[in-house]
Design a protein around this motif. Structure first.
Motif, PDB file in Angstrom:
ATOM      1  N   LEU A  52       0.831  -1.215   0.000  1.00 53.16           N
ATOM      2  CA  LEU A  52       0.000   0.000   0.000  1.00 53.16           C
ATOM      3  C   LEU A  52       0.861   1.258   0.000  1.00 53.16           C
ATOM      4  O   LEU A  52       0.617   2.196  -0.768  1.00 53.16           O
ATOM      5  CB  LEU A  52      -0.908   0.025   1.230  1.00 53.16           C
ATOM      6  N   PHE A  53       1.869   1.284   0.872  1.00 59.61           N
ATOM      7  CA  PHE A  53       2.663   2.504   0.963  1.00 59.61           C
ATOM      8  C   PHE A  53       3.619   2.666  -0.220  1.00 59.61           C
ATOM      9  O   PHE A  53       4.035   3.783  -0.526  1.00 59.61           O
ATOM     10  CB  PHE A  53       3.366   2.606   2.323  1.00 59.61           C
ATOM     11  N   GLU A  54       3.953   1.572  -0.900  1.00 60.74           N
ATOM     12  CA  GLU A  54       4.702   1.705  -2.158  1.00 60.74           C
ATOM     13  C   GLU A  54       3.808   2.377  -3.213  1.00 60.74           C
ATOM     14  O   GLU A  54       4.269   3.251  -3.958  1.00 60.74           O
ATOM     15  CB  GLU A  54       5.189   0.340  -2.659  1.00 60.74           C
ATOM     16  N   ALA A  55       2.535   1.985  -3.258  1.00 61.21           N
ATOM     17  CA  ALA A  55       1.607   2.627  -4.201  1.00 61.21           C
ATOM     18  C   ALA A  55       1.486   4.120  -3.897  1.00 61.21           C
ATOM     19  O   ALA A  55       1.551   4.968  -4.798  1.00 61.21           O
ATOM     20  CB  ALA A  55       0.237   1.948  -4.130  1.00 61.21           C
ATOM     21  N   ILE A  56       1.353   4.460  -2.613  1.00 65.15           N
ATOM     22  CA  ILE A  56       1.237   5.872  -2.207  1.00 65.15           C
ATOM     23  C   ILE A  56       2.530   6.627  -2.549  1.00 65.15           C
ATOM     24  O   ILE A  56       2.488   7.757  -3.033  1.00 65.15           O
ATOM     25  CB  ILE A  56       0.955   5.965  -0.678  1.00 65.15           C
ATOM     26  N   ARG A  57       3.670   5.995  -2.294  1.00 63.46           N
ATOM     27  CA  ARG A  57       4.953   6.637  -2.583  1.00 63.46           C
ATOM     28  C   ARG A  57       5.057   6.984  -4.073  1.00 63.46           C
ATOM     29  O   ARG A  57       5.399   8.105  -4.444  1.00 63.46           O
ATOM     30  CB  ARG A  57       6.115   5.707  -2.203  1.00 63.46           C
ATOM     31  N   GLN A  58       4.709   6.006  -4.927  1.00 64.47           N
ATOM     32  CA  GLN A  58       4.769   6.254  -6.374  1.00 64.47           C
ATOM     33  C   GLN A  58       3.820   7.375  -6.779  1.00 64.47           C
ATOM     34  O   GLN A  58       4.162   8.240  -7.578  1.00 64.47           O
ATOM     35  CB  GLN A  58       4.413   4.985  -7.142  1.00 64.47           C
ATOM     36  N   ARG A  59       2.614   7.353  -6.225  1.00 67.41           N
ATOM     37  CA  ARG A  59       1.626   8.373  -6.611  1.00 67.41           C
ATOM     38  C   ARG A  59       2.059   9.757  -6.138  1.00 67.41           C
ATOM     39  O   ARG A  59       1.910  10.739  -6.856  1.00 67.41           O
ATOM     40  CB  ARG A  59       0.249   8.007  -6.041  1.00 67.41           C
TER      41      ARG A  59
END
Lengths: 245, 245
Positions: B231-238
């Motif tokens: 989840l936080f990898e997705a947030i980081r990329q976004r």
């Protein structure tokens, strides 16, 4: 390599899930206390050999071993300070400022080992000990990862800094986003207790205090989840750098 | 906005921790079953008002409400399908293929809300239900996040794909590193059960099956930790993309 001699010392080390390479027991030595040690060792996958008493004397470098000698990894405390040099890799260590839930501690030990990091440091007091619950929650990782119990966490932080570590504290009040820190140096990730976050003394010793970018009414994660997010961000950055070379 | 009428429906919704905006109870209505509802509502921070019976008739659009009407958010199942349009943001949803431990489910709900993602989908069978233990482990997040119980997870996956979602399954056998996927589209993160990973039918519906880069003897994380990392990898990329603009 440490040598542990005598029934009490060996049993205590097994009960604390201290990593042990093998156990030697004098041939013919057989009673319920020895049987307990054999059972514990089997449960943890530690090899047990029955050897001549003379062999044990040489192993222990003494006759004062009650027929039981264990060969253990050097104490975790020592191996942590040398994690950087010892592994020939960039050190990556997790320091827990008072995590109390054994399931959380076990999950953190599991994640730390899986991430390829080198150890966990826990304070001797006001924190979960290395119990069977922790071992189970770690999915076996406790037997493979150095977990150092230290009497003074702040002193350990100072020692790590002297050894070239950067200390990154995680706290919902942290100023920087955790992704903005550079994890290319030896790093110690410092996490607070479930209810209270980092103690003031601990926070002051951190080189950075970072936070996770949360939104909405919930500002913090379960501490074992937070540990995983930061550990794998460090691994991501290090892998990206290696690929970039 | 859904209207729930009658003691049974309102109590059931409260027990399932379904998000409820407020509850209206007819003035003078007082017995142990109403008292139970008031207690449950108070525990969850749901406002309760005592109103004239005529007011309740208008609210329920009927006289058949036993003196108890609740105004609830539209059913989670519906709001998930519309998460993308509804939030005016890129959808981000977690789908659980049979997570059985209520502590893990609660921690995943907490992390999903904290990350700013939009909901969790769980199968109705062979999985932890929305119990008090889950609510506690979610640190209150269950009252704020849509959690959809679906009878057929594979059908929900198809619906999400039709709505423009990419489905990213996590599995220790996954071919790609989880950081190599582009999370800039609406994404559903699919996680398997604690022991077994993704079912074959579920895995086949994923657009990508990814893994975490683990090393050493432990190949998988606790499922709630794994959910947080992805989840936080997705947030980081976004966030990186937004800053880049």
């Amino acid at each position: 390599m440490d040598k542990l001699t005598g029934i009490h010392a060996v049993k205590e080390a097994l009960e604390a899930w201290r990593p042990i390479d093998r156990i030697a027991i004098a041939k013919g030595r057989q009673d319920t206390r020895v049987e307990e040690i054999v059972q514990l060792a089997r449960k943890q996958g530690v090899p047990v050999r029955f050897e001549d008493r003379g062999q044990l004397d040489r192993l222990a470098n003494s006759k004062d071993h009650q027929g039981v000698v264990a060969l253990a990894a050097a104490r975790a405390e020592a191996s942590l300070a040398n994690a950087n040099a010892g592994h020939g890799q960039l050190g990556l260590i997790v320091l827990l400022d008072g995590v109390e839930d054994p399931h959380n501690l076990g999950a953190i030990i599991r994640t730390t080992l899986a991430a390829g990091a080198h150890g966990v440091v826990i304070p001797e007091r006001r924190a979960a000990g290395l119990t069977d619950t922790v071992a189970r929650a770690s999915a076996g990782a406790l037997a493979h990862l150095p977990v150092a119990k230290v009497t003074n966490l702040v002193r350990t932080m100072e020692e790590l800094k002297d050894a070239g570590y950067w200390l990154v504290g995680l706290d919902e009040q942290g100023g920087e986003n955790y992704t903005e820190v550079d994890y290319a140096s030896p790093v110690g990730i410092v996490l607070g207790s479930e209810g209270q976050g980092l103690h003031e003394l601990t926070r002051k010793r951190c080189d950075f205090v970072v936070s996770l970018p949360t939104t909405g009414p919930i500002k913090s994660l379960n501490v074992s989840v937070a540990a995983g997010v930061v550990l794998f961000e460090a691994i991501r950055q290090r892998n990206a750098r290696t690929r970039g070379k």
